[in-house]
Design a protein around this motif. Sequence first.
Motif, PDB file in Angstrom:
ATOM      1  N   TYR A 167       0.844  -1.340   0.149  1.00 20.83           N
ATOM      2  CA  TYR A 167       0.082  -0.095   0.187  1.00 20.83           C
ATOM      3  C   TYR A 167       0.851   1.092   0.177  1.00 20.83           C
ATOM      4  O   TYR A 167       1.881   1.148   0.397  1.00 20.83           O
ATOM      5  CB  TYR A 167      -0.970  -0.047   1.292  1.00 20.83           C
ATOM      6  CG  TYR A 167      -1.895  -1.019   1.202  1.00 20.83           C
ATOM      7  CD1 TYR A 167      -3.171  -1.209   0.411  1.00 20.83           C
ATOM      8  CD2 TYR A 167      -1.746  -2.190   2.249  1.00 20.83           C
ATOM      9  CE1 TYR A 167      -4.017  -2.020   0.289  1.00 20.83           C
ATOM     10  CE2 TYR A 167      -2.653  -3.161   1.895  1.00 20.83           C
ATOM     11  CZ  TYR A 167      -3.688  -3.418   1.206  1.00 20.83           C
ATOM     12  OH  TYR A 167      -4.576  -4.298   1.125  1.00 20.83           O
ATOM     13  N   GLU A 287     -10.569  -1.848  -4.369  1.00 25.04           N
ATOM     14  CA  GLU A 287     -10.185  -2.114  -2.771  1.00 25.04           C
ATOM     15  C   GLU A 287     -10.553  -0.594  -2.152  1.00 25.04           C
ATOM     16  O   GLU A 287     -11.078  -0.689  -1.204  1.00 25.04           O
ATOM     17  CB  GLU A 287      -8.870  -2.378  -2.648  1.00 25.04           C
ATOM     18  CG  GLU A 287      -8.345  -3.703  -3.118  1.00 25.04           C
ATOM     19  CD  GLU A 287      -6.997  -3.725  -2.991  1.00 25.04           C
ATOM     20  OE1 GLU A 287      -6.006  -2.734  -2.961  1.00 25.04           O
ATOM     21  OE2 GLU A 287      -6.231  -4.839  -3.093  1.00 25.04           O
ATOM     22  N   MET A 291     -13.076  -0.351   0.868  1.00 25.88           N
ATOM     23  CA  MET A 291     -12.914   0.402   1.951  1.00 25.88           C
ATOM     24  C   MET A 291     -13.898   1.397   2.471  1.00 25.88           C
ATOM     25  O   MET A 291     -13.745   1.710   3.646  1.00 25.88           O
ATOM     26  CB  MET A 291     -11.455   0.771   1.911  1.00 25.88           C
ATOM     27  CG  MET A 291     -10.379  -0.128   1.910  1.00 25.88           C
ATOM     28  SD  MET A 291     -10.209  -1.171   3.460  1.00 25.88           S
ATOM     29  CE  MET A 291      -9.944   0.025   4.745  1.00 25.88           C
ATOM     30  N   LYS A 295     -14.931   1.525   6.378  1.00 24.45           N
ATOM     31  CA  LYS A 295     -14.332   2.680   6.953  1.00 24.45           C
ATOM     32  C   LYS A 295     -15.436   3.241   7.851  1.00 24.45           C
ATOM     33  O   LYS A 295     -15.440   3.625   9.159  1.00 24.45           O
ATOM     34  CB  LYS A 295     -13.555   3.853   6.436  1.00 24.45           C
ATOM     35  CG  LYS A 295     -12.072   3.357   5.922  1.00 24.45           C
ATOM     36  CD  LYS A 295     -11.546   4.445   5.271  1.00 24.45           C
ATOM     37  CE  LYS A 295     -10.057   4.067   4.726  1.00 24.45           C
ATOM     38  NZ  LYS A 295      -9.419   5.064   4.152  1.00 24.45           N
ATOM     39  N   CYS A 368      -1.857 -10.621  10.087  1.00 27.23           N
ATOM     40  CA  CYS A 368      -2.507  -9.574   8.955  1.00 27.23           C
ATOM     41  C   CYS A 368      -1.489 -10.280   7.704  1.00 27.23           C
ATOM     42  O   CYS A 368      -1.816  -9.333   6.764  1.00 27.23           O
ATOM     43  CB  CYS A 368      -2.493  -8.440   9.272  1.00 27.23           C
ATOM     44  SG  CYS A 368      -3.566  -7.944  10.715  1.00 27.23           S
ATOM     45  N   LYS A 372      -6.107  -8.409   3.096  1.00 24.49           N
ATOM     46  CA  LYS A 372      -6.398  -7.110   2.251  1.00 24.49           C
ATOM     47  C   LYS A 372      -6.824  -6.186   3.779  1.00 24.49           C
ATOM     48  O   LYS A 372      -7.123  -6.518   4.483  1.00 24.49           O
ATOM     49  CB  LYS A 372      -7.781  -7.207   1.434  1.00 24.49           C
ATOM     50  CG  LYS A 372      -7.579  -8.234   0.093  1.00 24.49           C
ATOM     51  CD  LYS A 372      -8.735  -8.074  -0.633  1.00 24.49           C
ATOM     52  CE  LYS A 372      -8.534  -8.795  -1.813  1.00 24.49           C
ATOM     53  NZ  LYS A 372      -9.559  -8.839  -2.894  1.00 24.49           N
ATOM     54  N   LYS A 373      -6.863  -4.969   3.287  1.00 28.59           N
ATOM     55  CA  LYS A 373      -7.015  -3.647   4.355  1.00 28.59           C
ATOM     56  C   LYS A 373      -8.479  -4.035   5.059  1.00 28.59           C
ATOM     57  O   LYS A 373      -8.830  -3.877   6.132  1.00 28.59           O
ATOM     58  CB  LYS A 373      -6.945  -2.529   3.718  1.00 28.59           C
ATOM     59  CG  LYS A 373      -5.626  -1.911   3.767  1.00 28.59           C
ATOM     60  CD  LYS A 373      -5.779  -0.469   3.185  1.00 28.59           C
ATOM     61  CE  LYS A 373      -4.535   0.376   3.233  1.00 28.59           C
ATOM     62  NZ  LYS A 373      -4.627   1.712   2.812  1.00 28.59           N
ATOM     63  N   LYS A 374      -9.579  -4.315   4.115  1.00 27.80           N
ATOM     64  CA  LYS A 374     -10.748  -4.715   4.501  1.00 27.80           C
ATOM     65  C   LYS A 374     -11.034  -5.728   5.758  1.00 27.80           C
ATOM     66  O   LYS A 374     -11.550  -5.198   6.750  1.00 27.80           O
ATOM     67  CB  LYS A 374     -11.729  -5.343   3.346  1.00 27.80           C
ATOM     68  CG  LYS A 374     -13.100  -5.418   3.784  1.00 27.80           C
ATOM     69  CD  LYS A 374     -13.762  -5.742   2.298  1.00 27.80           C
ATOM     70  CE  LYS A 374     -15.275  -5.969   2.912  1.00 27.80           C
ATOM     71  NZ  LYS A 374     -16.217  -6.630   1.676  1.00 27.80           N
ATOM     72  N   TYR A 377      -9.611  -4.006   8.726  1.00 25.23           N
ATOM     73  CA  TYR A 377     -10.403  -2.960   9.296  1.00 25.23           C
ATOM     74  C   TYR A 377     -11.565  -3.587  10.060  1.00 25.23           C
ATOM     75  O   TYR A 377     -12.286  -3.152  11.073  1.00 25.23           O
ATOM     76  CB  TYR A 377     -10.880  -2.039   8.278  1.00 25.23           C
ATOM     77  CG  TYR A 377      -9.810  -0.730   8.048  1.00 25.23           C
ATOM     78  CD1 TYR A 377     -10.129   0.498   8.793  1.00 25.23           C
ATOM     79  CD2 TYR A 377      -8.712  -0.689   7.480  1.00 25.23           C
ATOM     80  CE1 TYR A 377      -9.344   1.501   8.803  1.00 25.23           C
ATOM     81  CE2 TYR A 377      -8.027   0.425   7.286  1.00 25.23           C
ATOM     82  CZ  TYR A 377      -8.196   1.490   8.038  1.00 25.23           C
ATOM     83  OH  TYR A 377      -7.530   2.566   7.846  1.00 25.23           O
TER      84      TYR A 377
END
Length: 389
Positions: A167, A287, A291, A295, A368, A372-374, A377
């Motif tokens: 990222y 993505e 997100m 978020k 992690c 993925k960020k998802k 989060y």
Amino acid sequence: RGIPLGKVVDVVSKINTGGKYDSKVFQKSVGLNGVGTKAVNALSNFFLVQSVRDGQLKAAEFSQGQLVSDPQPQKTSQRNGTLITFQPDDTIFKNYVFRPEYLESQIRNYCYLNAGLAIHFNGQKYEAKNGLFDLLNDKTDPETRRYDIIHLKGEDIEMALTHGNDYGEEYYSFVNGQYTTQGGTHLAAFREALVKTVREFYKKEYDAADVRASIIGAISIRVQEPVFESQTKTKLGSINMEPDAETARPVRGFIIDFVKEHLDNYLHKNPKVAEELKRRIEQSERERKDMAGVKKLANQRAKKANLHNRKLRDCRFHLGENAKDGAEKEPLTTLFITEGDSASGSITKSRNVELEAVFSLRGKPLNCFGLKKKIVYENEEFNLLQHAL
């Protein structure tokens, strides 16, 4: 080619004697007036300069900037060049050490920016035959590169770029051989040019963040009489490529025009690279949209966590609150992270409640790596820890 033999002493000891006062000789250099050499001379117990020109060797020895020995030139079979040997003044630089890792980084940059240049340091040879291509090749993992490194060169400009899986954005920018760690006008123009070119090539208004997500890029330009925003020369402030305002080319326009022409041509000639670049951009777009919803959920959880974070045993003072009765204590605040409630029990009882907080993890946290960020989060444990911090 060596310092002119009649000027050896002056060049390393007298101000306003640098070769760069002749703009025709050094039109695109970083230093202004040779102060660096004179400063090293003044701050050294031992400083020896030797210059070879046309079969003649001229040497001069100094101590703390004072001339100690100035012999006449002698005949030599050595090739033209300059050699400087110095020992820092230990009354000023006490317990000094040279940091090889820093010097190696500097040497590598010199090689990247001067393709074909070989530098020998501590018995190791440093060389980069392909310029900025070699820089990105060394800085990136071939397994994670989404497509082959794009390497483009022109008069006064060179660039290289690729996309990875990490990222964020990663850039290496240079001006006249100087590594501008904080970027400047050239890097801003480079980032803008990439977005404009990609949008025009694919005929689609991609979000700028999606185009630049996971990018690894490098740019080097040569500017006449560059202006930097500080003496450390880490950020370029020049607006024009040349000092003459009437005929000068804007840095922004010069870079945008180059990238638009050459990158567009490259993508047309290399359809496989163009397809992989498009996939990377569209992946970033998906993505980002995913997100957005995550978020929103994270913010809702944050509001609840701010009201009551059941995993946190808080302390009285917090860094940044600027409480009148705790301004001196705030920098000393600490958060202990423990694995499980049982582990936090003894710390909670023995802690300093004014300065020490305790957060209890529910066993080992989510691994992690590769996720993925998802997913990260959406993890409640990390949400609580994030807001505890």
